[in-house]
Scaffold this motif. Sequence first.
Motif: not given
Length: 785
Positions: A325-337
């Motif tokens: 089994w192999k899996k990619v979780y994400g990507p997630v963007f951590l955005y700052l404003n």
Amino acid sequence: MKSSVKTSCTCTLRYLLLLILINNYAWDTSALSNLEDGVKLYVQDNHVVMDNGLVQVNISNPSGFVTGVQYNGTDNLLEIENEEHNRGYWDLHLSQRGKRGSQFLINGTSFKVIVQNETQVEISFTRTWNSSASSSLSDPSDSNRADWAPLNLDIRYVMLKGSSGFYTYGIYEHVHGFPDFNLNGTRVAFKLRKDKFQYLAISKTRQRRMPLPEDRVPPRGEVLQYKEATLLVDPVEPELKGQVDDKYMYALNSEDIKVHGWVSSEASDPLVGFWHITPSDEYRGGGPLKQELTSHVGPASLTVFLSSHYMGQDKIPMFGNGEPWKKVYGPVFLYLNSAPPSTNESALWDDANEQLQQEAQKWPYNFLASTDYPRSDQRGTVNGRILVRDRFVSKEDIPAVDAYVGLAFPGEVGSWQTECKVLYPSISLYGCMFMYFSFKISMYDLNFQPKETDLHSVVQGYQFWTRAGPDGSFTIKNVHSGEYNLYAWVPGFIGDYKYGNLITVKEGMCIYVTISLLLITSVLRLFTYIHTFVIKTGDSIELDDDLVYEPPRNGSTLWEIGIPDRTAAEFFIPDVDPKYVNPLYLSQDRFRQYGLWEQYSVLYPTKDLVYTVNSSSCQKDWFFAQVTRKLGDKVYNSITWQIKFNLDSVDQGTIYKLRVALASTHGAKLQIRLNNLSREIPHFTTGGTYKDNAIARHGIHGLYLLFNVDVKSDWLKDGENTIFLSQVKGEGPFQGIMYDYIRFEAPAKDERRKEERTNAEARIYFCTTKCLINVFISCLLIFLM
């Protein structure tokens, strides 16, 4: 009319100017760093720093914990009072078969620079499973280390030039030789500074000022019926006194988890927003309605990739010994404003939502370095149109407006809502042979020469969903290579749809031969579903014909209760006990208030609910959940509801049909009796159901179930009839059922019964042939192995 148009234009102009102000303010105050230098990477003994002039991210080396985020003049947005491993991290919740699970932080053991140039930096923190270290732990729960976790883990961080934030994604792998384990959950979490961040925003309308973490601890807070729910008795901010805080109040459906996070308090100069942006939910299992946590008191900000919440522990992924089994979780963007102190906090959420639209246009990202994350030219597209055929609704097929249409791992009808990966123990012998046979065939290319491949594309557990348009048309974009069934369900109609043919997306192959699992298990489908649609990645496929969903139906509707939408939202939601109010949900999502299950005992202290067809209203007279009745301290009993209806004349010698669709079940057992509650053996019982715990966790739905009950005419009588619905489990406050929809149908017409008899005769005729073909296929597959 002119005045309203002028007002609308003025509001729009103000909104645009505010967004421009937010954008310019963030850039101007960050100008102290040299943006023209691009992205810089500083590698030190114990830390790695990514810096693009807008944002600076400090990560421990080689563990991979985010220890600091510097932005817009603030040295660190993360909680500096926490230890470094408890600020920004990835974690796992694992268990062994039959044992209680434990949480592990993903603690890297090796650091590597993947990409480093002026426009981009990508770095990797890996951990390879160590069997000797794992065996030295007598009990995984005795250690916070991830030594026991039988996975190879690769956590990536990416920073781009000119980007106000950073990306993170993880690659998980379980290979041959790794032992059994259950993956109960995994997520990425950030603990923000409690002296700065108190304003939570998880959607356009669900935003509020939150209590402090110390408000949840006695004597300031009083724990209620479970540890997550706390009554604020003496909070630091007096205006919050008497409110209830519970992290499950801020859960969302996967389809709605796009942008959420925190805004710093008004006293801060400037206001700063910290946001999780997820343009796609392809890596989440359980379909678009699966609910997950977002952000909660801490202040904690999460992206949950997998959990048992609103699903139950018995539906989590279970990995067998050596199962690949192999899996990619994400990507997630951590955005700052950021914005000036006088700005309304909601404006920063609006800006983050605008950023979400930009991220969605760029999906799938083309800048990630891992080959396990396919780019756009390595993905496929599926186009089609789905119709509904219900002759008791329309003489013509009608468009499946707003239908949920998705691709998920091949399985039974509706299996997508509990699918996070392939659960081999639940696959039949034929299914296992089917998997192996498909794998063997795929090892040859167009010239029938051996081709290197693996089983990852089959078992990774990605799902891809969309909504059909007004004419039933749909487009599913950015599909990973792999084998899928196409599933659907249509709001306004009961049941689930599954397309008969497999749809295969295979990189670098124009032809891919396989055999549907349904082919092996059903001879009647042998001649219909012999072929499989194939998509070469980067291409799109047009399904040849309109898909037609025929929802369960025997006869005309005699009566119905509710709306078939997989939720109990249309039913009666009681007022919250004034002692347990969350003001955010007084005028929206009222079902999210704490303690609503106890209001049943207040409204029905001795007698249970009775619903009279053509007289009662489901919005006023059908309680949203069939829960237990509280008799005293920790004393509960089961309850029985009644549905009363009239039949002028029973059609003797026929079968009526009762359709019971459930939106949620937790440790419940439903028994159905007609006109005789004292009957020892019920006319129908559900047996075991799910344990999705949606009642306690303020969800108006959990896992969907549909029961189709044959009602013999001799169970009915002319005049008034009563259906008794008994939920017979009564050991605790949260055992219960949330109904989606109930329908009582007249007997089928003579032509329909004749057709059913013909089909039954056909099934008998083919029975012997089916057995012979199954034996032949089994022998053939064994020979090929």
